[in-house]
Design a protein around this motif. Structure first.
Motif, PDB file in Angstrom:
ATOM      1  N   HIS A 136      -7.648  -7.397   0.266  1.00  0.00           N
ATOM      2  CA  HIS A 136      -8.605  -7.320   1.582  1.00  0.00           C
ATOM      3  C   HIS A 136      -8.279  -8.499   2.342  1.00  0.00           C
ATOM      4  O   HIS A 136      -8.561  -8.751   3.330  1.00  0.00           O
ATOM      5  CB  HIS A 136      -9.997  -7.333   1.259  1.00  0.00           C
ATOM      6  N   HIS A 196     -10.332  10.524   5.332  1.00  0.00           N
ATOM      7  CA  HIS A 196     -10.010   8.896   5.470  1.00  0.00           C
ATOM      8  C   HIS A 196      -9.430   8.453   6.712  1.00  0.00           C
ATOM      9  O   HIS A 196     -10.040   7.349   7.471  1.00  0.00           O
ATOM     10  CB  HIS A 196      -9.793   8.304   4.138  1.00  0.00           C
ATOM     11  N   GLU A 247      -9.645   4.102   5.630  1.00  0.00           N
ATOM     12  CA  GLU A 247      -8.726   3.595   4.858  1.00  0.00           C
ATOM     13  C   GLU A 247      -8.224   2.204   5.307  1.00  0.00           C
ATOM     14  O   GLU A 247      -7.707   1.361   4.638  1.00  0.00           O
ATOM     15  CB  GLU A 247      -7.429   4.248   5.023  1.00  0.00           C
ATOM     16  N   TRP A 273      -2.483   4.128   0.694  1.00  0.00           N
ATOM     17  CA  TRP A 273      -3.451   3.870  -0.139  1.00  0.00           C
ATOM     18  C   TRP A 273      -4.282   2.751  -0.377  1.00  0.00           C
ATOM     19  O   TRP A 273      -3.693   1.797  -0.053  1.00  0.00           O
ATOM     20  CB  TRP A 273      -2.967   4.409  -1.691  1.00  0.00           C
ATOM     21  N   GLN A 274      -5.617   2.933  -0.722  1.00  0.00           N
ATOM     22  CA  GLN A 274      -6.362   1.633  -0.559  1.00  0.00           C
ATOM     23  C   GLN A 274      -6.023   0.945  -1.773  1.00  0.00           C
ATOM     24  O   GLN A 274      -6.090   1.179  -2.916  1.00  0.00           O
ATOM     25  CB  GLN A 274      -8.037   2.006  -0.528  1.00  0.00           C
ATOM     26  N   GLN A 302       0.788  -1.232  -0.014  1.00  0.00           N
ATOM     27  CA  GLN A 302      -0.044   0.062   0.144  1.00  0.00           C
ATOM     28  C   GLN A 302       0.794   1.328   0.093  1.00  0.00           C
ATOM     29  O   GLN A 302       0.145   2.416  -0.112  1.00  0.00           O
ATOM     30  CB  GLN A 302      -0.789  -0.032   1.063  1.00  0.00           C
TER      31      GLN A 302
END
Length: 437
Positions: free
Chosen positions: A339, A431, A437, A193-194, A131
């Motif tokens: 995820h 976020h 986030e 970052w996502q 990320q």
């Protein structure tokens, strides 16, 4: 050097890298300091084994839950909390040593809590690094990280020994605590970052099953983890338990074992440097094939090979294993949904370490019954077979980057700049404060 500069100019990765590099040195310093201190105070290998087990068992037991929470919460915040906890624990241990000594029971409690904190840190770190860097630069990032880790393996034990023998063991643990403070201070500067969409929040049991489903549904993942579970038990544990004795009996000194380990560390550094540039089309298959050098290294003393042959295999095995490790991490980033990355990483950690304490425990009694050379040789042969079997799934042999990712890599190799997510600083702040986030 151009690869280093390319990856280090990304601010988020740079702060993460600096913090973890400092922590890597501290970890290696304290590993030696722990062994020297316990040995000096009690003189009992059993006490040292108990203290080391106290750290490893909570890590093995809790790492799956660490993976679940690392996929639920902002990973850098988990790392900050665990860094602070480990700084307090080893800071307290340093204070107890300086104040006049610490009992084995107190060390067991401190190291058990330390291992529990690491169980939550490690999956979070595995998921956070991707990320902080554009996807085409993941291999550069993992290889650079591996370079500093292996340099720490070379330098840390020497520094730890000097500290223990001159200033005292308390200074070594204080240094380790300070490195965690440095890491915790740098991590708030990381704004990850996502990657991908986060799934709906479910129960912990559901998330554990879902993580296992990600592993079970990919033969290249479960076959590789299973192979290393057995190989660590058969080869790694027996090598570390029996190779020092064989070095004394075959080559005249236990110090020869230290030389073998130093050569292997040098090979690992070279492997990390090579890993920055070498990008095979089928990295996992190539990495597993190269990793077969590792059990051959373990087999060589069992066959009473000349020390130069053993040292050469140690160099080659260190290089090969580091290349495999870099390509394995990149494969997980590329092919596991973002995820679920920390949960899959936690299954990898648990599988790799699950049988290691048992391997340490049985190596000595087996060597007493059958001979050290026999046990080391049989274990190495078994590990060789297990790692070869990891190549049997077709997905393992054919796994590579997607066409789009490979095209990005080509662009980076040609000097182009990979696309970086365009995240406005104000959006990042919103976020962070809203927990999105």
């Amino acid at each position: 050097m151009s690869s280093y500069l390319r990856v280090l100019r990304h601010r988020d990765f740079r702060f993460l890298f600096l913090g973890q590099s400092a922590s890597a040195v501290g970890d290696q310093v304290v590993f030696v300091a722990l062994a020297l201190y316990v040995t000096r105070v009690t003189g009992s290998p059993t006490d040292l084994g108990i203290v080391l087990a106290a750290q490893s068992l909570p890590l093995i037991t809790l790492v799956l839950f660490g993976g679940v929470w690392a996929d639920r919460l902002p990973r850098h915040r988990i790392m900050i909390v665990t860094d602070i906890a480990r700084a307090i624990l080893h800071g307290a241990l340093a204070a107890l040593i300086v104040a006049g000594g610490v009992t084995v029971a107190e060390m067991v409690v401190i190291e058990a809590l330390f291992g529990a904190a690491r169980a939550f840190f490690q999956p979070a770190y595995s998921g956070l690094l991707p990320q902080t860097i554009p996807d085409p630069l993941n291999q550069d990032a993992w290889a650079l990280t591996s370079t500093t880790t292996n340099l720490a393996v070379l330098a840390g034990p020497a520094l730890g020994t000097v500290l223990v023998l001159t200033v005292g063991a308390g200074a070594a643990f204080a240094l380790d605590a300070a490195t965690f403070v440095v890491s915790a201070a740098l991590l708030p500067q990381v704004h990850p970052w996502q990657r991908g969409e986060a799934p709906p929040r479910q129960s912990i049991a559901h998330d554990l099953r879902a993580g296992f489903g990600e592993v079970r549904g990919r033969p290249w993942v479960w076959a590789t983890i299973g192979a290393f579970t057995g190989a660590v038990f058969c080869a790694y544990a027996t090598w570390n338990a029996l190779a020092p004795i064989l070095s004394r009996d075959l080559y005249g000194s236990t110090g020869v074992f230290g030389l073998f380990e130093t050569v292997a560390g040098a090979g690992a550094v070279i492997g990390a440097l090579v890993g920055i540039r070498w990008r095979p089309r089928r990295p996992l298959a190539v990495g597993l094939a190269l990793s077969l050098l590792w059990p051959l290294q373990c087999l060589s003393p069992a066959l009473a090979s000349p020390p130069a042959v053993v040292a050469g295999l140690c160099l080659a095995a260190g290089l090969a294993f580091t290349l495999f490790e870099v390509w394995w991490q990149v494969a997980l980033v590329r092919h596991i949904p973002p995820h679920a990355l920390s949960r899959v990483s936690s299954y990898d950690w648990m599988g790799s370490l699950a049988l290691m304490p048992l391997g340490f425990a049985v190596a000595g009694p087996l060597a007493a019954a059958f001979g050290a050379r026999m046990v080391l040789g049989v274990g190495a042969a078994a590990a060789l077979v297990m790692l070869a079997l990891a190549l049997t799934p077709r997905s393992t042999r054919e796994l590579g980057g997607s066409a789009e990712q490979l095209a990005d890599d080509v662009e980076v190799e040609a000097g182009g700049e990979p696309e970086v997510p365009d995240v406005d600083p104000l959006v990042r702040i919103v976020h962070e404060r809203s927990g999105l986030e």
